[in-house]
Design an enzyme around this catalytic site. Sequence first.
Site, PDB file in Angstrom:
ATOM      1  N   LYS A 270       0.799  -1.220  -0.120  1.00 43.79           N
ATOM      2  CA  LYS A 270      -0.073  -0.032  -0.059  1.00 43.79           C
ATOM      3  C   LYS A 270       0.766   1.103  -0.032  1.00 43.79           C
ATOM      4  CE  LYS A 270      -3.766  -2.353   2.159  1.00 43.79           C
ATOM      5  NZ  LYS A 270      -4.610  -2.587   3.449  1.00 43.79           N
TER       6      LYS A 270
ATOM      7  N   ASP B 130     -10.328   3.744   5.279  1.00 38.02           N
ATOM      8  CA  ASP B 130     -10.821   2.273   5.077  1.00 38.02           C
ATOM      9  C   ASP B 130     -12.249   2.280   5.114  1.00 38.02           C
ATOM     10  OD1 ASP B 130      -9.012   0.113   4.547  1.00 38.02           O
ATOM     11  OD2 ASP B 130      -8.270   0.039   6.962  1.00 38.02           O
TER      12      ASP B 130
ATOM     13  N   GLN C 226      -4.151  -0.940   9.829  1.00 36.90           N
ATOM     14  CA  GLN C 226      -4.252  -2.450   9.497  1.00 36.90           C
ATOM     15  C   GLN C 226      -4.688  -3.409  10.371  1.00 36.90           C
ATOM     16  OE1 GLN C 226      -3.735  -3.001   6.209  1.00 36.90           O
ATOM     17  NE2 GLN C 226      -4.026  -5.478   6.126  1.00 36.90           N
TER      18      GLN C 226
HETATM   19  N1  L37 Z   1      -7.673  -1.682   4.424  1.00 37.00           N
HETATM   20  N2  L37 Z   1      -7.387  -4.014   4.170  1.00 37.00           N
HETATM   21  C1  L37 Z   1      -7.818  -2.932   5.060  1.00 37.00           C
HETATM   22  N3  L37 Z   1      -7.465  -3.007   6.210  1.00 37.00           N
HETATM   23  C2  L37 Z   1      -7.623  -3.941   6.904  1.00 37.00           C
HETATM   24  O1  L37 Z   1      -7.490  -4.111   8.266  1.00 37.00           O
HETATM   25  N4  L37 Z   1      -7.041  -6.495   6.913  1.00 37.00           N
HETATM   26  C3  L37 Z   1      -7.134  -5.278   6.248  1.00 37.00           C
HETATM   27  C4  L37 Z   1      -7.374  -5.284   4.841  1.00 37.00           C
HETATM   28  N5  L37 Z   1      -7.049  -6.314   4.182  1.00 37.00           N
HETATM   29  C5  L37 Z   1      -6.082  -6.337   2.980  1.00 37.00           C
HETATM   30  O2  L37 Z   1      -5.480  -5.358   3.008  1.00 37.00           O
HETATM   31  N6  L37 Z   1      -6.023  -7.129   2.185  1.00 37.00           N
HETATM   32  C6  L37 Z   1      -5.245  -7.248   1.153  1.00 37.00           C
HETATM   33  C7  L37 Z   1      -5.301  -8.694   0.478  1.00 37.00           C
HETATM   34  C8  L37 Z   1      -4.449  -8.837  -0.668  1.00 37.00           C
HETATM   35  C9  L37 Z   1      -4.021  -7.815  -1.068  1.00 37.00           C
HETATM   36  C10 L37 Z   1      -4.142  -6.630  -0.747  1.00 37.00           C
HETATM   37  C11 L37 Z   1      -4.769  -6.218   0.272  1.00 37.00           C
HETATM   38  C12 L37 Z   1      -3.043  -8.237  -2.748  1.00 37.00           C
HETATM   39  O3  L37 Z   1      -2.862  -7.286  -3.085  1.00 37.00           O
HETATM   40  N7  L37 Z   1      -2.902  -9.394  -2.857  1.00 37.00           N
HETATM   41  C13 L37 Z   1      -2.262 -10.034  -3.938  1.00 37.00           C
HETATM   42  C14 L37 Z   1      -1.272 -11.294  -3.504  1.00 37.00           C
HETATM   43  C15 L37 Z   1      -0.326 -10.822  -2.532  1.00 37.00           C
HETATM   44  C16 L37 Z   1       0.399 -12.089  -2.101  1.00 37.00           C
HETATM   45  O4  L37 Z   1       1.103 -12.322  -2.792  1.00 37.00           O
HETATM   46  O5  L37 Z   1       0.249 -12.562  -0.835  1.00 37.00           O
HETATM   47  C17 L37 Z   1      -3.221 -10.270  -4.958  1.00 37.00           C
HETATM   48  O6  L37 Z   1      -2.638 -10.312  -6.410  1.00 37.00           O
HETATM   49  O7  L37 Z   1      -4.216 -10.723  -4.748  1.00 37.00           O
END
Ligand code: L37
Length: 295
Positions: free
Chosen positions: A53, A120, A97
Site C-alpha cells: 500500500k 478504510d 491495518q
Molecule cells: N484496508 N485491508 C484494510 N484494512 C485491513 O484491516 N485486513 C485489512 C485489509 N486487508 C487487506 O489489505 N487485504 C489485502 C489482501 C490482498 C492484497 C491486498 C490487500 C493483495 O494485493 N494481494 C495480492 C497477492 C499478494 C500475495 O502475494 O500475498 C493479489 O494479487 O491478490
Amino acid sequence: MSATIISGTEIARAIRDELNAQVAQLAEDGRVPGLATVLVGENPASRLYVGMKNRAAAEAGIHSRQITLPDTTTEDELLALIDELNRDPAIHGILVQLPLPRRIDDAKVLLAIDPDKDVDGFHPVNVGRLATGDPDVLAPCTPRGIIEMLLRSGADPSGKHVVVVGRSNIVGKPMALLLLRKAPGGNATVTVAHSRTADLGAVARTADILVVAVGWPGTITREMVKPGAVVIDVGTNRVDDPTRERGYRVVGDVEFDEVREVASAITPVPGGVGPMTIAMLLANTVEAAVRRGRG
Ligand code: L37
Ligand code: NAP
C-alpha cells in the site's frame, strides 16, 4: 465454455493511471495528498499488504508515512498516535491495518480516527453513511474495488441477483450495502450467506454474480455455480508449497480450475481483487485530500 478472466491487475493499473493524473493536477496547486498507514506487530501478511500500500502510494505521488509499532504497543499509545495523525495537516488518510494484537480493542481504535480521514471506511460514522446511501461516503476499499471491477468489465450489478458469501465488517457487509445503493454500481438484489447458511450450494447457485469472501480454499466448487454466472473471489489464502521460493502460494476461496468451466467471467487470485483494494485505497486518499482542500 471457459470463463473470461477479469484481470484486477489491469483494471487497477488503469485506475492508478487516472489517479496519477489527478495527483499531478493537485500538485500544480501545491497540494500533495498524504496517507499514514499504521501496522502493529509482526503479522507477515499484514506486513506485506501495508508495504504494498505504501509503495503504491509513493508511486502515485502521494506522500506516505508508514508507522510500524511493536507488538507490545498499548492501546493508549496507539490512540495517542491516531490523535497526532488526526491533527496533522499533511495527512489526509489514516489506515490502521487489522487484525490488531488481542489486547487492543479494534472498535475503540477505529472510533478514534477522524471520519474524514478514514480511508478504510471502517469508522461507525462512515458505516452509517454507507448504510443510509450517502453518495460521498469513504467506502471500504475491497468492496468498492469489486464494484469498479464489475462495472469496468461489463457486469453491471443493476437488476442482478448477487449472492455475497461472508458477512465480515471488512468485506461481506459493506459489499452488500454498496450493491444495494440506489446509484451506479448498485441496484442489485442481494443475498448474504455465511457459516450458518443451510445449503450454501443451493443459495450460491441462484446467483447471477457470486462474491466469495470466506477465507477458506475450495469453498466454492463447480456445482455451486450457475452456468454463465460472474464469480468474484476475494479469498487470499496462503497454502504450503515447497516448490515456491517463499514456501507458500496464494489461492482464493473458489476452485478456480473447475469453476472457470461454468462461469462466464471469474477473477483470479492473485491478480484479482487484491490489486483493486490497493487502487481504491489510493482513490479514497485522493478523495479525502480533495475534500479537505474544499473544506
Ligand atoms: N484496508 N485491508 C484494510 N484494512 C485491513 O484491516 N485486513 C485489512 C485489509 N486487508 C487487506 O489489505 N487485504 C489485502 C489482501 C490482498 C492484497 C491486498 C490487500 C493483495 O494485493 N494481494 C495480492 C497477492 C499478494 C500475495 O502475494 O500475498 C493479489 O494479487 O491478490
Ligand atoms: P472473516 O472476517 O473471517 O469472515 C469470513 C466470513 O465467511 C464470515 O462471515 C463467516 O461466517 C463466513 N464463512 C466461514 N466459513 C464459511 C462457510 N463454510 N460457508 C459460508 N460462509 C462461511 O474474513 P474477511 O476479513 O471477510 O476475509 C475473507 C477472505 O478475504 C480472507 O481470505 C481474506 O484474506 C480475504 N481478503 C482479501 C482482501 C483483498 O483485498 N483481496 C481484502 C480483505 C480480505 P460467520 O460470520 O458465521 O463466521
